[in-house]
Design an enzyme around this catalytic site. Structure first.
Site, PDB file in Angstrom:
ATOM      1  N   GLY A 369      35.684 -16.472  -8.844  1.00 43.93           N
ATOM      2  CA  GLY A 369      34.332 -16.263  -9.336  1.00 43.93           C
ATOM      3  C   GLY A 369      33.352 -17.134  -8.585  1.00 43.93           C
ATOM      4  O   GLY A 369      33.700 -17.807  -7.609  1.00 43.93           O
ATOM      5  N   VAL A 374      40.509 -19.362 -10.245  1.00 44.12           N
ATOM      6  CA  VAL A 374      41.153 -19.537 -11.549  1.00 44.12           C
ATOM      7  C   VAL A 374      42.657 -19.389 -11.359  1.00 44.12           C
ATOM      8  O   VAL A 374      43.135 -18.416 -10.756  1.00 44.12           O
ATOM      9  CB  VAL A 374      40.650 -18.507 -12.573  1.00 44.12           C
ATOM     10  CG1 VAL A 374      41.299 -18.756 -13.938  1.00 44.12           C
ATOM     11  CG2 VAL A 374      39.125 -18.576 -12.699  1.00 44.12           C
ATOM     12  N   ASP A 484      24.992 -14.451 -20.064  1.00 42.25           N
ATOM     13  CA  ASP A 484      25.739 -13.719 -19.034  1.00 42.25           C
ATOM     14  C   ASP A 484      26.830 -12.857 -19.674  1.00 42.25           C
ATOM     15  O   ASP A 484      27.980 -12.870 -19.235  1.00 42.25           O
ATOM     16  CB  ASP A 484      26.343 -14.685 -18.024  1.00 42.25           C
ATOM     17  CG  ASP A 484      26.738 -13.994 -16.715  1.00 42.25           C
ATOM     18  OD1 ASP A 484      26.223 -12.889 -16.447  1.00 42.25           O
ATOM     19  OD2 ASP A 484      27.550 -14.560 -15.961  1.00 42.25           O
TER      20      ASP A 484
END
Length: 658
Positions: A369, A374, A484
């Site tokens: 991201g 991650v 978001d």
């Protein structure tokens, strides 16, 4: 005092409308007596910003930047950025340089957001002499294994993930033995050229060697697995007969003009104690100074020389490929943390995170991201976790990192992802969450090989996400706006229970009757942005409601919020879906896998709810509390299914103690 190295970026734009035509300005720029720009003039034919960038060594207690108009002219600047850069970034033999070219060889443009020091990199296509002599490599997707910490800052990782590779095939009857890049440079100045190499090209280590040339003269043998000194060169690469594999490649290229002209009139006096630090001198005339943006704070903390200590330094597990940059390098080791320990009860030692992720093993990488990568991990007690690690040392995402910790330490709810801990050791920014087995909602809707979700399961997920958002808006720390909401930020556990995630852009309250909105810059994801927030910069809880309305349509239609490949009237899901609902044609946009699963009356009411969420003005939208109650109790289950009505999905009985 010892010198420090800084990156200075000056932004000039001549298209702004002022009382003077800025393209007529002719001026000089000096920094502590060093001539940075001489008779500088912004071209009047460009509407794009003109950015001049300098790497300087400063050995005084203050730095003064002077603007000196020529004759009756004037001077101006639109923006100024200053960053501290690590020792060894520029060799001592060329302490002051001006960037002339910065090239991502074999790749696309690299923007400021993708570079650790906010530098941009241009494609090389306009500079290669014979395009057929080399070809672009396929992108290298794995983690780059740097030889030392400094190399992480020499170039963007994206530069090391692409390359131009020598074409050894006959093209038009000719076999090319070298590839050349041609640049126009100042003949009255010396230049520093830095070439970047990362070997993801060769079949195995220590099998590819090749030559580096300037002006058709041999310069040096390139060994991608060692280090070489810098040369003042005009770059070519060529095949070497002695190499096991006949290949040559180049990842990146920088050309910097060495600055050596001084004017003592613009040398600040050490005896002058006024405005110690960064001073903008307005000399010999007026100057239009629109804004100053100094972003050195994080890097000053980051590169402050540490005391010598004996301690083990973690290095990544060996990767197949290695990166290198051919300039003179001085290794430095930095320790400590640039993030304050603002939630001590959540700190996880870096060693524990290395253990959990097997030293950030690429095989455990489960997502990427804007903040970073991650990884899936397992703590020593057997707890499965998701570890989100910022791009090492980038300094990007610092505010999001702080916000995420602040928000998640205040909340606890069944439908919000839990923060297990964080690590800010050795300049890392790492967040550790509960692991969500089934990934994101988006993964189960489109562009994925995962099994599709039946309609009832999709409704459960929407209801859970609505409950989590309602808790954020009403029950958490005086009110929190997520800012978001999108299908990738709604995660699913092993039982497909929905949990809202990614609070880096969130805004904290209070959000009561007297504080209905927060004035803030626009942040979020296009396709989900509240149009009223976009126009007024006033963020409200109803901004999340709008984004959730887009998610409702994603769930129904199984397509992205923005799809540029579709016809213009269908590209924006919110606009297209709203139009179909208003025209009574909602059946036309339903996911083909759901045909026959949805009660027609429920489908109509679902469309009405989505339409209400997508009202252009926030006053017409329901609150998340009204929305989740409507979805659960009155609108959705006309077939009598009451499975979800009586479940108590309230917040935790007690928030965690920090």
């Amino acid at each position: 005092m010892s010198s420090i190295k800084v990156l200075i970026s000056c932004d000039f734009t001549s298209s702004l409308r002022f009382h003077k035509h800025l393209s007529e300005a002719v001026f000089n720029v000096y920094g502590n007596g060093l001539t940075l720009l001489s008779a500088f003039q912004v071209p009047g034919s460009t509407n794009s910003p003109v950015v001049e960038e300098f790497f300087l060594s400063i050995n005084r207690t203050k730095f003064v930047l002077y603007f000196s108009p020529q004759g009756s002219s004037f001077a101006f600047i639109n923006a100024l950025e200053l960053f501290l850069v690590p020792d060894g970034f520029i060799p001592d033999s060329a302490p002051n340089v001006r960037t002339v070219y910065r090239i991502n060889v074999g790749g696309n443009e690299v923007t400021l957001a993708d570079d650790n020091l906010w530098r941009s990199w241009d494609p090389d296509d306009n500079y290669i002499d014979v395009p057929n002599a080399a070809q672009n490599s396929t992108n290298y997707e794995s983690v780059v294994n740097y030889q030392d910490d400094l190399e992480k800052y020499l170039a963007s990782e994206r530069v090391y993930q692409t390359a131009k590779v020598m074409s050894v095939n006959f093209t038009n009857g000719q076999l090319y033995r070298n590839t050349t890049w041609v640049f126009k440079v100042n003949t009255n100045a010396r230049h520093l050229v830095r070439a970047h190499f990362c070997d993801f090209i060769s079949p195995s280590l220590n099998t590819v060697y090749f030559n580096l040339y300037f002006y058709q003269n041999f310069t040096e043998l390139i060994d991608p697995y060692g280090k070489n000194g810098f040369r003042l060169v005009k770059i070519s690469i060529g095949l070497l007969n002695a190499s096991i594999y006949q290949q040559a490649y180049l990842n990146g290229l920088e050309i910097m003009e060495i600055i050596g002209s001084w004017d003592s009139k613009y040398m600040p006096s050490e005896a002058d104690n006024h405005n110690v630090g960064l001073i903008i001198g307005l000399v010999f005339g007026s100057i239009t100074l629109l804004c100053i943006f100094v972003s050195a704070a994080i890097f000053i903390c980051k590169y402050r020389k540490p005391k010598t200590t004996d301690m083990s330094i973690w290095t990544p597990s060996p990767a197949i490929r290695r990166g290198s940059s051919h300039t003179e390098l001085t290794e430095r080791t930095t320790h400590g943390s640039f993030v304050p320990n603002f939630h001590l009860g959540l700190i996880i030692p870096l060693a524990e995170i290395h253990f959990a992720t097997n030293n950030f093993d690429g095989k455990l990488l489960i997502g990427k991201g804007g903040f970073g990568n991650v990884y899936r991990g397992t703590l020593r007690d057997g707890t499965e976790v998701a570890v989100k690690r910022s791009k090492p040392g980038s300094g990007q995402g610092f505010s999001e990192f702080q916000t995420e910790i602040t928000v998640l330490s205040k909340i606890c709810h069944r439908h919000l992802v839990s923060l297990i801990g964080y690590c800010a050791e050795r300049f890392e920014m790492i967040l550790v969450y509960e692991f969500m087995e089934k990934g994101s909602l988006r993964d189960h809707l489109y562009n994925s090989d995962l099994p599709y979700l039946p309609w009832k399961k999709r409704l459960e997920i929407c209801i859970g996400a609505a409950r989590g958002l309602d808790y954020l808006h009403r029950g958490a720390a005086g009110g929190i706006i997520h800012r978001d909401i999108k299908s990738t930020n709604i995660l699913l556990d092993e039982n497909y229970v929905a949990k809202v995630a990614d609070f880096g852009l969130s805004k904290l309250g209070p959000l009561d009757q007297s504080h209905t909105h927060v004035s803030t810059g626009i942040k979020g994801t296009f396709g989900y942005l509240d149009p009223e927030y976009f126009m007024t910069q006033k963020l409200t809880k109803k901004s999340d409601v709008y984004s959730f309305g887009v998610v409702l349509l994603e769930v129904l239609c199984a397509r992205p919020a923005i799809d540029p490949l579709l016809p213009g009237d269908q590209a924006n899901l919110a606009e297209w879906g709203t139009k179909c609902i208003q025209n009574g044609a909602i059946e036309q946009i339903v996911d083909s896998l759901l045909v026959g699963q949805i009660n027609p009356n429920s489908l109509r009411k679902y469309g009405e709810i989505a339409e209400k969420c997508l009202q252009e003005e926030d006053q017409g939208r329901p609150s998340m509390g009204d929305l989740q109650q409507t979805v659960v109790k009155r609108e959705m289950y006309d077939d009598g299914d009451q499975r979800f009505i009586n479940n108590d999905y309230s917040e935790c009985e007690e928030a965690p103690t920090i």
